[in-house]
Scaffold this motif. Structure first.
Motif, PDB file in Angstrom:
ATOM      1  N   SER A 295     -10.821  -2.233  -2.901  1.00 59.12           N
ATOM      2  CA  SER A 295      -9.507  -2.663  -2.441  1.00 59.12           C
ATOM      3  C   SER A 295      -9.578  -3.560  -1.216  1.00 59.12           C
ATOM      4  N   PHE A 296     -10.780  -3.932  -0.767  1.00 57.51           N
ATOM      5  CA  PHE A 296     -10.891  -4.756   0.434  1.00 57.51           C
ATOM      6  C   PHE A 296     -10.154  -6.085   0.256  1.00 57.51           C
ATOM      7  N   GLN A 297     -10.363  -6.738  -0.867  1.00 58.18           N
ATOM      8  CA  GLN A 297      -9.720  -8.025  -1.103  1.00 58.18           C
ATOM      9  C   GLN A 297      -8.206  -7.881  -1.128  1.00 58.18           C
ATOM     10  N   LEU A 298      -7.705  -6.858  -1.808  1.00 50.30           N
ATOM     11  CA  LEU A 298      -6.271  -6.631  -1.891  1.00 50.30           C
ATOM     12  C   LEU A 298      -5.672  -6.384  -0.513  1.00 50.30           C
ATOM     13  N   MET A 299      -6.318  -5.530   0.279  1.00 49.11           N
ATOM     14  CA  MET A 299      -5.790  -5.208   1.598  1.00 49.11           C
ATOM     15  C   MET A 299      -5.823  -6.417   2.520  1.00 49.11           C
TER      16      MET A 299
END
Length: 449
Positions: A295-299
């Motif tokens: 979820s790093f990219q999403l966050m």
């Protein structure tokens, strides 16, 4: 096309190019306080391409909608600007020069489509051929030796040093197939079976096409790990089926089938379940990592939207390097950060205008095939924008689709320029007056000079 109409279209096209050049200059001013040295080079290159496209349109589709080309020029040009801005951060994969080259090839495909396809109704005779081609392109990445898995999804094929995403071209062939098939079968599919509450359900024997398309979309989701194409194919078929039959029951059946299939796939396949868990709980430590699929990219994209606020940080003053693959499926997050909610809404309005012009073409079309084809192509564009914006804003799970005309890459850009060419061709046919009216207009102009 009258001289007045041509002049208005040229003014709108010139305005779009000026806006793009202004945005390009703003990026340089935001980064180091100087106008980039390549501003006029990129601007003249884009202008040459788009005025060449206008020349082809004026000759081969003179009665086409005058807004389509300027609107697409604006979006494509802004995509070049954002990719150039990301390129300045040193993020690999972002190259404004390469994107301009792909744009040039897209304009060539646009022009070739208009010149070769003089009557779009000829495509109706290729209904099942297009269906076969579309299905073949969709499953091609699953073939050994040519299929490539990139960033966790097997949606690419490799041809030497080049990679192509065949699903982008598959969607065009499948829409042509759907339009031709539904024109031939719409009377049968519109028949009502039993009535449940206030809805007339279709007959059980007529569920075959929906179930086949549903199975195909699930196969794409499970085998290729491509939620985007799965949503795109199934959603487009259901909407075109509704347009052809005017039966709301088909929409409800389609929604239930896709939700049921997604839940079943999530229970049986780990990669599908992981995608939904990341969407539901992106803040949890076990999901927040830099590995692909986390979820790093999403966050980081959500943080970018938050830092942009209403008016944005300004072009060249954001931090797109903090978002992995910001030049691809997260380019809208860069727009949201540097242009803010205001700029993002303006961009979405431009997309809405392109879709509106396509739907207007569908309403003006004089035969059922043209109506369905124009409506299906317009819906594909709208649906794709919704899916990508919904993914980066966490409205729906991330899908891996790219933003039309903006994201870096060649496959989607070429396919979308062909899509616009088809809409232009149908618009020209729908808006072209009868031969007698054209002759009378010419005589009026002669006598009024």
């Amino acid at each position: 096309m009258t001289a007045k109409r041509r002049g208005a279209q040229l003014v709108m096209l010139a305005f779009a190019i000026v806006v793009v050049m202004g945005a390009y200059a703003s990026v340089g001013l935001g980064i180091d306080g100087q106008i980039p040295s390549g501003t006029f080079t990129y601007g003249l290159g884009l202008a040459a391409l788009m005025f060449a496209a206008y020349g082809v349109l004026a000759k081969w589709a003179p009665w086409a909608d005058p807004l389509l080309l300027p609107l697409v020029t604006l979006v494509n040009g802004l995509g070049l600007v954002i990719i150039y801005r990301i390129e300045q951060t040193g993020q690999g994969g972002a190259s404004a020069t390469n994107q301009l080259m792909w744009t040039a090839l897209g304009v060539v495909m646009f022009s070739a489509t208009l010149i070769v396809l003089k009557d779009h109704r000829a495509l109706q005779r290729l209904t099942y051929t297009m269906g076969f081609i579309g299905l073949g392109l969709l499953v091609m990445p699953l073939l050994p030796f040519v299929g490539r898995e990139i960033n966790g999804a097997r949606i690419w094929i490799g041809l030497g040093p080049f990679t192509i995403q065949p699903a982008e071209f598959s969607k065009l062939a499948l829409v042509i197939f759907f339009a031709g098939y539904l024109v031939a079968k719409r009377d049968v599919l519109a028949l009502a079976g039993r009535r449940l509450l206030f809805i007339d359900l279709p007959r059980a024997r007529d569920l075959g096409p929906v179930l086949v398309t549903w199975g195909l979309s699930l196969g794409v989701l499970i085998l290729q790990k491509d939620l985007g194409s799965s949503l795109l194919v199934f959603g487009t078929f259901i909407v075109m089926l509704y347009v052809a039959t005017q039966r709301t029951s088909w929409v409800l059946i389609g929604i239930l089938l896709f939700i049921g299939g997604a839940v079943l796939a999530g229970q049986l396949f780990d990669h599908v379940q992981a995608r939904f868990e990341v969407w539901l709980h992106p803040e949890l430590p076990e999901f927040y990592d830099r590995e692909l699929g986390g979820s790093f990219q999403l966050m980081q994209g959500l943080f970018a939207f938050g830092s942009g606020g209403i008016l944005g940080t300004g072009l060249g003053e954001g931090f797109p390097d903090l978002i992995p693959l910001s030049f691809s499926d997260f380019i809208m997050a860069v727009v949201g950060e540097e242009l803010g909610l205001t700029g993002l809404m303006a961009l979405l309005m431009v997309y809405a205008l392109i879709v509106q012009r396509g739907l207007r073409t569908a309403l003006a079309a004089r035969d059922p095939f043209s109506k369905l084809l124009a409506g299906g192509l317009s819906f594909i564009l709208a649906w794709q924008v919704f899916i990508i914006v919904g993914g980066v804003t966490r409205l729906i799970p991330l899908t891996g689709l790219v933003t039309p005309f903006m994201s870096a890459g060649g496959s989607a850009l070429l396919a979308n320029w062909i899509l616009i060419a088809l809409l232009v061709r149908m618009s020209d046919a729908a808006r072209r007056p009868p031969p007698q009216a054209i002759q009378n207009e010419g005589l009026t102009q002669v006598f009024t000079r």
